[in-house]
Design an enzyme around this catalytic site. Sequence first.
Site, PDB file in Angstrom:
ATOM      1  N   ASP A  34       0.867  -1.178   0.000  1.00 52.49           N
ATOM      2  CA  ASP A  34       0.000   0.000   0.000  1.00 52.49           C
ATOM      3  C   ASP A  34       0.905   1.229   0.000  1.00 52.49           C
ATOM      4  O   ASP A  34       1.637   1.475   0.962  1.00 52.49           O
ATOM      5  CB  ASP A  34      -0.904  -0.003   1.232  1.00 52.49           C
ATOM      6  CG  ASP A  34      -2.054   0.988   1.096  1.00 52.49           C
ATOM      7  OD1 ASP A  34      -2.061   1.761   0.121  1.00 52.49           O
ATOM      8  OD2 ASP A  34      -2.939   0.988   1.970  1.00 52.49           O
ATOM      9  N   GLU A  89      -2.290   0.032  -4.642  1.00 50.74           N
ATOM     10  CA  GLU A  89      -2.450  -1.077  -3.707  1.00 50.74           C
ATOM     11  C   GLU A  89      -2.566  -2.390  -4.463  1.00 50.74           C
ATOM     12  O   GLU A  89      -3.238  -2.466  -5.486  1.00 50.74           O
ATOM     13  CB  GLU A  89      -3.707  -0.834  -2.867  1.00 50.74           C
ATOM     14  CG  GLU A  89      -3.953  -1.808  -1.751  1.00 50.74           C
ATOM     15  CD  GLU A  89      -5.214  -1.459  -0.987  1.00 50.74           C
ATOM     16  OE1 GLU A  89      -5.508  -2.196  -0.012  1.00 50.74           O
ATOM     17  OE2 GLU A  89      -5.918  -0.493  -1.353  1.00 50.74           O
TER      18      GLU A  89
END
Length: 537
Positions: A11, A106
């Site tokens: 992320d 992500e």
Amino acid sequence: MRAAPTILHLDMDAFYASVEQASKPSLRGKAVIVGGLGPRGVVATASYEARRFGVHSAMPMAQARRLCPNGAYLIPRFRLYQAVSEIVMGLLRELSPLVEPLSLDEAFVDLEAGGVAFDSAAARAAGERLRADIRAATGLSGSVGLAGSKMLAKVASEEAKPAGLLLIEPGTERELLAPMSVRTLPGVGPVTGQHLRRAGITTVGELAEAGEDELVRMLGRSHGVGLHRMALGLDDRPVVAERDTKSVSVEDTFDVDLHDRVRIRYEVQRLADRCVGRLRDSGHSGRTIVLKVRRYDFSTLTRSETLRGPTDDIAVVREAAARLLESVDTTGGVRLLGVGVSGLADYTQEDLFAFALAAEGEEAGSDPAGLEPAGPDAAGPDPATDTAGAGGAVEAGSDGPAGVVGAPGAVGASGAGLDPVGGVGGAQVSAGADGAVEAGPDGPDVAAEERGADVAPGSGPGEGVGVGRRWGAGSDVRHAVYGAGWVQGSGVGRVTVRFERPGSGPGRVRTFRVDDPELAPSDPLPLVGDGPAAAAG
């Protein structure tokens, strides 16, 4: 659950804001908020400096300005973010063929499938190497979570933020999860969280102790069983490299509520055109047309119509959306409109008719003479006057909504114009909990804002230089004398530009007339070296 932590979740940290800070040296270490800048704009991403003031994704921009009045508020530059994302995703695919992107910033990676890691030590080494490679290629930081399941890997990356790495050893899941809030688990939003809180369940440990039967009674079988398994740390979902698109949609929020029914019809047609464009770009067609209307009082209505077969025809989608609009009362005003297509397929109903006609033609092929026209009257309708074909209607309307003569703010196919007055267009973002932006970067309105200048309503394509020219805060520009820079702000016929580039120190600020002929929109510069981001925009 795997016996080794070989599922990685990456992320990127405050991705949009971090890209802006990397490309604008004067903003490093300062509060940066990216999102729609209109009165009804929404925060897409806030830098960690801005989050200290309480600013977060999905917050109304007006509220963010009250909390952080001295922050830098910038429009999104989706093409640059996409270019940087492609670099990051390329690094992930070097680790494994099984990469499951969730958004631009992500993704999950199956390290075991790539032969990179089969135990904790090798998985940690792969994660650290990935973070270093991302920093070298983009100048940005990312947080990495490693675990034996997707859910735990995502929890680990969240706990590692910012710019960290956390590995959850198999067998320690229950101990790690127990003190965490129930909102940590996927699928527990504000409503479910409040429902559990009323029952005295606030932590994952309490959720596990409640038992499956109690959760099923409270939340229903599907949700209850799933939450209980996650509370125990159980998740058998595999990393999937290809995920099927379920729907395609676009929506716009307007600065001022729309009351004029003609204007509302025009906006619905414009959204239908953009939706079909995205549908075709994805190589799909769809059967169900969906209209979304958010009224002045924030009540949201959706209407849908299912066609006999899938289509990607602009005229068909327009007509269906227009029919759906007729069933909605808009007299109080409309603040948001959206058009979507679901029930996707990779063929259209027209394709099936074409196959049938081709088959009939092959059957008739044994009589060649039967294919020759008998005379002038047998030649069929004059192509110049035949308007019955679906293609003709589409072509006729390619430069603007069909049936709308002199529609305000209509733009040509070149995309050089601006949405009608009040239209936030693609620059208005609607962010979810993870900051993913719903706005479509493919519309002409976004292209204009990303490139730094747009035209006042009513101006035609190509009329960017003049008193109607505007410059979006944060957009890239180039001056004939001073070189590359970005817009700090504009107003009262003036535009202020800071001249700096990635890797340099903070640059000097200069002010020009908005119609200065030596100042022009520019493509973003690469964040590091001469990478692909140079071509973004």
